[in-house]
Motif scaffolding. Structure first.
Motif, PDB file in Angstrom:
ATOM      1  N   SER A 183       0.862  -1.164   0.000  1.00 53.36           N
ATOM      2  CA  SER A 183       0.000   0.000   0.000  1.00 53.36           C
ATOM      3  C   SER A 183       0.905   1.222   0.000  1.00 53.36           C
ATOM      4  O   SER A 183       1.202   1.802   1.033  1.00 53.36           O
ATOM      5  CB  SER A 183      -0.922  -0.013   1.236  1.00 53.36           C
ATOM      6  N   ASP A 210       0.375  14.369  -0.245  1.00 50.37           N
ATOM      7  CA  ASP A 210      -0.622  15.367  -0.667  1.00 50.37           C
ATOM      8  C   ASP A 210       0.050  16.735  -0.552  1.00 50.37           C
ATOM      9  O   ASP A 210       0.240  17.253   0.542  1.00 50.37           O
ATOM     10  CB  ASP A 210      -1.856  15.282   0.242  1.00 50.37           C
ATOM     11  N   SER A 215      -0.152   9.559   2.995  1.00 53.25           N
ATOM     12  CA  SER A 215      -1.115   8.470   3.198  1.00 53.25           C
ATOM     13  C   SER A 215      -1.010   7.516   2.027  1.00 53.25           C
ATOM     14  O   SER A 215      -0.230   7.716   1.090  1.00 53.25           O
ATOM     15  CB  SER A 215      -2.545   9.018   3.298  1.00 53.25           C
ATOM     16  N   SER A 216      -1.797   6.474   2.099  1.00 51.74           N
ATOM     17  CA  SER A 216      -1.811   5.514   0.998  1.00 51.74           C
ATOM     18  C   SER A 216      -2.781   5.934  -0.100  1.00 51.74           C
ATOM     19  O   SER A 216      -2.929   5.227  -1.094  1.00 51.74           O
ATOM     20  CB  SER A 216      -2.182   4.121   1.530  1.00 51.74           C
ATOM     21  N   GLN A 217      -3.428   7.058   0.075  1.00 55.00           N
ATOM     22  CA  GLN A 217      -4.344   7.573  -0.941  1.00 55.00           C
ATOM     23  C   GLN A 217      -3.610   8.565  -1.828  1.00 55.00           C
ATOM     24  O   GLN A 217      -3.072   9.569  -1.346  1.00 55.00           O
ATOM     25  CB  GLN A 217      -5.544   8.272  -0.292  1.00 55.00           C
ATOM     26  N   LYS A 218      -3.556   8.261  -3.109  1.00 54.19           N
ATOM     27  CA  LYS A 218      -2.843   9.135  -4.031  1.00 54.19           C
ATOM     28  C   LYS A 218      -3.651  10.395  -4.300  1.00 54.19           C
ATOM     29  O   LYS A 218      -4.860  10.335  -4.467  1.00 54.19           O
ATOM     30  CB  LYS A 218      -2.580   8.405  -5.351  1.00 54.19           C
ATOM     31  N   GLN A 232      -5.319  13.451  -6.215  1.00 50.91           N
ATOM     32  CA  GLN A 232      -5.979  13.488  -7.519  1.00 50.91           C
ATOM     33  C   GLN A 232      -5.525  14.705  -8.314  1.00 50.91           C
ATOM     34  O   GLN A 232      -5.278  15.750  -7.751  1.00 50.91           O
ATOM     35  CB  GLN A 232      -7.498  13.545  -7.322  1.00 50.91           C
TER      36      GLN A 232
END
Length: 578
Positions: free
Chosen positions: A521, A526, A573-576, A578
């Motif tokens: 992950s 950001d 975080s593990s959220q890329k 956008q």
């Protein structure tokens, strides 16, 4: 069949062809591949031992029982194995016993430069030194023949450039060699009365070996067309041949004991003879002790590091060999760093933030914690020394100085356990951190008794480090997750304040080990949340670099999550984004 073979693999092939039955070792660069390659031959029982002393004791037992045996180690490992070596020289063997020792001139992966020939001379055992892969095979066989003919262990001395270079070899079939075991108390029980007579035998054996070396084919004169002469051995021979292809060379394959008549005859033919050998002036001093004075050695050749053809040419005639290529640009230096995702990173990040604490380190890839950005280590001497040194520092300060010993799981098994026993027994007040990544990381993921696997990857009994430390008398033994940085800061501070010997086991498998599977992950930054505080850079992770702001390379990220843990602004975080 001819093939290209690494020197260490050639030693393994030589063992196979020589009918070896038992092979033991503790991994240590540059010797590690010998035993890994032997493990591929089903005809040979093979094992990783917890340290070199035990490994040699296993091999001695096998040889006395009547099976040819080899024990492999790096040069500093021979220090650990010196105790059984010196007495095995007295007992002798039954079937042949070969001890492969790889020296590391230039210290590519070692804490010192050490010349095995000196220990061999002190132990009164012969030494063979191959110069290429074919000689690695041949000298293994010759070594076993000498071992059995003269009732002695034989040391096969390698150096890094022979162990890790490839050259052409001729492979031959295996020959089985069998000896029967015979009980012999006078020979194998070294009580003082027996040992005195065996010492007499050892001195007679050395004289016989010296006489034998005069006609041994691997000590040979190579004639030249130019009136310049060298005495050399091993990899130095290759350098001499490249620098002076037309020179006279006395190439020594057996470097102890030395063939005195052969050397005297050779030196008498020349006004001056150059003795070329890396590290100590071993050949030079012993040749001078023969009364030979027309030799040139360390007054022009250096005592440290590796040699090269150019170095020899420059030392002899202040001249250089023209290299066939040139590097157009100077490459920037690269410091060694912990791998991406390494669990040790989180521990050293925590340790680097502790105040007024001395940290004694040990031998392993975690020694890199001494470098920037952590600088979280005060010392590193040898395998297992961290605990004893921490105990010494604590006592010297009347227990006022807080001390942490850092040691890996493999090193703990190797020689860390006696240090704990000593610290507990003598009422010490230290914190021991065992960085347990479930492998021997630095030498390439070899197993050990606490991994639960043998050298062939078969499941076996797994040493329980937690139970062991409790049994040794430690007042507190706790396991932590090295990736939980925030939790670990407080935990380590609490344990430091406790009296007695405390143990923290930071347990997480090496992220690069093929045996362990991780849910990937990857982390991303950001940039809208990132305040460019650059705290994430203080982890020293190779996946994080600085452009306008810190950036994570997705190709290098192994998703350990430590950067997410240290970020104060929730930007990672593990959220890329956008």
């Amino acid at each position: 069949m001819k093939k290209l073979l690494l020197g260490n693999y050639a030693v393994a092939r030589g063992c196979y062809e020589a009918g070896v039955k038992v092979a033991t070792a503790y991994p240590g660069t540059p010797s590690t591949e010998i035993t890994e390659a032997i493990a591929q031959y089903d005809e040979i029982y093979c094992e990783w031992a917890p340290n070199e002393k035990v490994a040699l004791e296993v091999a001695i037992g096998a040889a006395i029982y009547g099976k040819r045996a080899i024990c492999s180690m790096k040069h500093v490992g021979l220090n650990v194995a010196a105790d059984p070596l010196f007495t095995a020289s007295y007992t002798g063997i039954n079937a042949g016993l070969l001890i492969a020792v790889a020296d590391d001139p230039g210290m590519h992966s070692s804490q010192n430069e050490q010349d095995t020939r000196n220990i061999a001379k002190a132990a009164k055992v012969p030494v063979l030194e191959p110069a290429d892969s074919q000689e690695c095979i041949d000298f293994v066989k010759i070594g076993f023949e000498i071992s059995e003919k003269f009732d002695t262990p034989v040391i096969l001395r390698l150096t890094t450039r022979v162990a890790h270079s490839q050259s052409v070899v001729e492979e031959r079939p295996r020959e089985e060699v069998l000896f029967k075991y015979k009980k012999d108390i006078q020979k194998y029980v070294m009580m003082p009365a027996m040992a005195r007579s065996r010492h007499e035998f050892v001195e007679r054996r050395l004289k016989s070996l010296k006489e034998f070396s005069e006609t041994l084919g691997i000590n040979k004169i190579e004639q030249g067309t130019r009136k310049i002469a060298f005495i050399t051995s091993g990899i130095a021979y290759q350098y001499v041949r490249e620098a002076y292809p037309d020179a006279w060379v006395l190439k020594l394959g057996m470097v102890w004991p030395l063939p005195e008549r052969l050397i005297k005859d050779f030196c008498s033919q020349f006004e001056k003879v150059y003795v070329v050998e890396e590290l100590d002036p071993f050949l030079e001093e012993n040749i001078k002790a023969m009364g030979i004075n027309n030799i040139v050695g360390k007054e022009i050749f250096k005592l440290t590091g590796e040699y090269s053809p150019s170095f020899i040419k420059r030392a002899v005639e202040n001249n250089e060999i023209e290299v066939p290529y040139k590097v157009k640009q100077t490459l920037p230096p690269r410091l060694p760093v912990l791998c991406p995702g390494c669990p040790h990173r989180g521990i050293f990040y925590v340790l680097s933030r502790l105040k007024d604490v001395i940290i004694t380190g040990d031998i392993g890839c975690y020694t890199l914690g001494a470098l920037s950005p952590f600088n979280a280590m005060d010392s590193c001497v040898c395998m297992g020394a961290s605990i004893g040194m921490a105990h010494g520092i604590s006592n010297a300060s009347d227990k006022k100085q807080k001390v942490i010993a850092v040691i890996g799981d493999s090193t703990f098994v190797h020689s860390g356990i006696p240090g704990i026993i000593d610290a507990v027994y003598n009422g010490s007040d230290i914190l021991v951190m065992i960085l347990d990544n479930s492998t021997t990381g630095m030498t390439g993921h070899q197993d050990h008794p606490a991994t639960g696997y043998t050298i062939k990857g078969e499941p076996t009994y797994k040493l329980d480090i937690v139970s062991l430390c409790k049994a040794l008398g430690c007042v507190a033994v706790e396991e932590i997750n090295p990736y939980k940085i925030k939790e670990n800061v407080e935990k380590i501070k609490q344990l430091l304040d406790l009296p007695g010997v405390k143990v923290v086991i930071a347990k997480a498998p090496c992220r690069l080990h093929r045996r362990y599977k991780f849910t990937i992950s990857k982390r991303y930054i950001d940039f809208e949340k990132c305040k460019n505080c650059r705290l994430c850079l203080s982890l020293g992770c190779p996946a994080i670099s600085l452009k306008d702001k810190p950036t994570i390379d997705a190709n290098l990220c192994l998703a350990c999550g430590m950067c997410e843990d240290v970020c104060k602004f929730g930007a990672i975080s593990s959220q890329k984004e956008q």
